[in-house]
Design an enzyme around this catalytic site. Structure first.
Site, short mmCIF file in Angstrom:
data_model
loop_
_atom_site.label_atom_id
_atom_site.label_comp_id
_atom_site.label_asym_id
_atom_site.label_seq_id
_atom_site.Cartn_x
_atom_site.Cartn_y
_atom_site.Cartn_z
N ASN A 181 1.16 -1.28 -0.13
CA ASN A 181 0.42 0.42 -0.13
C ASN A 181 0.38 1.05 -0.55
O ASN A 181 1.39 1.44 0.59
CB ASN A 181 -0.77 0.28 1.36
CG ASN A 181 -1.88 1.37 0.93
OD1 ASN A 181 -2.13 1.61 0.23
ND2 ASN A 181 -2.45 1.22 2.93
N GLY B 60 4.68 1.42 4.66
CA GLY B 60 5.91 1.37 4.76
C GLY B 60 7.89 1.07 4.25
O GLY B 60 7.77 1.07 3.35
N HIS C 148 -9.46 1.06 4.44
CA HIS C 148 -8.31 1.92 5.41
C HIS C 148 -8.68 2.70 5.88
O HIS C 148 -9.17 3.61 6.38
CB HIS C 148 -6.96 2.32 4.22
CG HIS C 148 -6.14 1.94 4.85
ND1 HIS C 148 -5.79 3.15 5.73
CD2 HIS C 148 -4.57 1.70 5.18
CE1 HIS C 148 -4.74 2.23 6.90
NE2 HIS C 148 -3.68 1.95 5.49
N LYS D 29 0.17 4.53 -0.53
CA LYS D 29 -0.78 5.84 0.15
C LYS D 29 -0.16 6.79 -0.80
O LYS D 29 0.29 6.77 -2.15
CB LYS D 29 -0.33 5.33 1.78
CG LYS D 29 -0.11 4.35 2.61
CD LYS D 29 0.42 4.59 3.84
CE LYS D 29 -0.05 3.37 4.26
NZ LYS D 29 -0.16 2.89 6.42
N GLU E 170 -5.41 -5.05 10.20
CA GLU E 170 -5.18 -3.79 10.58
C GLU E 170 -4.92 -2.88 11.61
O GLU E 170 -6.19 -1.96 11.59
CB GLU E 170 -4.53 -2.71 8.95
CG GLU E 170 -4.28 -3.82 8.42
CD GLU E 170 -3.54 -2.54 6.95
OE1 GLU E 170 -3.01 -2.63 6.61
OE2 GLU E 170 -4.02 -1.32 7.10
P1 PGA Z 1 2.76 -0.43 7.30
O1 PGA Z 1 1.75 0.26 6.82
O2 PGA Z 1 3.05 -1.16 7.15
O3 PGA Z 1 3.73 1.13 7.72
O4 PGA Z 1 2.80 0.11 9.12
C1 PGA Z 1 0.25 -0.18 6.98
C2 PGA Z 1 -0.57 -0.21 6.02
O5 PGA Z 1 -1.20 1.34 6.50
O6 PGA Z 1 -1.50 -0.80 5.17
#
Ligand code: PGA
Length: 265
Positions: free
Chosen positions: A7, A247, A103, A9, A181
């Site tokens: 993802n 990330g 999300h 973002k 999540e």
């Molecule tokens: P993260 O994000 O791996 O940076 O914690 C996961 C997500 O929001 O799908």
């Protein structure tokens, strides 16, 4: 099915960076047999921001990596006066085959409710777009022991979808992925234990098969601070069918290390 989904973002900043990241992913996959789709049971997917979707989908055409959108418009039935929105039809036309829905950042910053997500799920399924439905509790809900209640409430969208569209249940079994999540784990470096996630996933799978036993085999991914170091621990659990990665999906090395962890399990 195992799946590891990046993802992205609101990243990366430029289309040049998108090309570089995709080139690195494709080059690595081409020379690593463990990642070759003929040998691996792990579906790789990336979800670029909307502005980069067409570019990414075009580059990934005929590759083993699928493309997903991060959202679709709630006003997807027509073209028209919905400034800033992208409809399910437009997303599908860009080359994406899935969309992320619900999300926690969209629930938080765009006030997405269960009713809105049900509507979006209907638009996605009508256009044959798969759905990655994100669910998860906030930190205070976690501390209050409310996790399972929150998840049940968020999963009611699936139940409502089936009640409204019983004829689409079969299609849903092939097109729906759940991503658990915990909000407090996203981007924080804090993670629940593998045992905790295993129990929660068992609950999610049981709840879904209670809705309709054809949903018993849906993939349930874990997301929240998954990285190259902790992925193999999560991958050991039979209940964890992959990861939704934020990330760590922005660098080919760390993303593919996570893919490798789930390809082995
Ligand atoms: P993260 O994000 O791996 O940076 O914690 C996961 C997500 O929001 O799908």
């Amino acid at each position: 099915m195992q799946a590891v989904i990046g993802n992205w973002k609101q990243n990366p900043a430029t289309s040049t960076d998108v090309t570089a990241l995709l080139d690195a992913l494709l080059d690595n996959i081409a020379c690593d047999d463990a990642l070759n789709p003929e040998h691996s049971n792990c579906q790789i997917m990336v979800a670029p921001s909307c502005i980069h979707l067409y570019q990414a989908a075009d580059k990934l055409k005929n590759s083993p990596i699928l493309c997903a959108a991060q959202d679709i418009s709630a006003h997807s039935s027509t073209t028209g006066a919905f400034t800033g929105d992208c409809s399910a039809t437009q997303i599908k036309d860009s080359g994406a085959s899935f969309c992320i829905l619900g999300h926690s950042e969209r629930r938080q910053y765009h006030q997405e409710s269960n009713a809105m997500l049900l509507n979006k799920m209907q638009h996605a399924m009508n256009k044959d777009l798969g759905v990655i439905l994100c669910i998860g509790e906030k930190e205070d809900e976690h501390k209050d022991g409310q996790t399972l209640n929150i998840l049940d409430d968020q999963l009611s969208v699936v139940q409502d979808f089936i009640q409204n569209n019983p004829e689409m249940t079969e299609a849903l079994t092939k097109k729906l992925i759940i991503a658990y999540e915990p909000v407090w784990a996203i981007g924080t470096g804090k993670v629940p234990t593998v045992d905790e996630v295993t129990q929660i996933h068992a609950h999610i799978k049981q709840t879904l098969s209670g809705v309709d036993n054809r949903l018993a085999d849906l993939s349930v991914l874990y997301g929240g601070s998954v990285n190259a170091d902790n992925a193999s621990e999560f991958a050991k659990s039979e209940m964890i069918d992959g990861a939704l990665v934020g990330g760590a999906s922005l660098k080919a090395d760390s993303f593919l290390a996570i893919v490798r962890a789930f390809s082995r399990s």
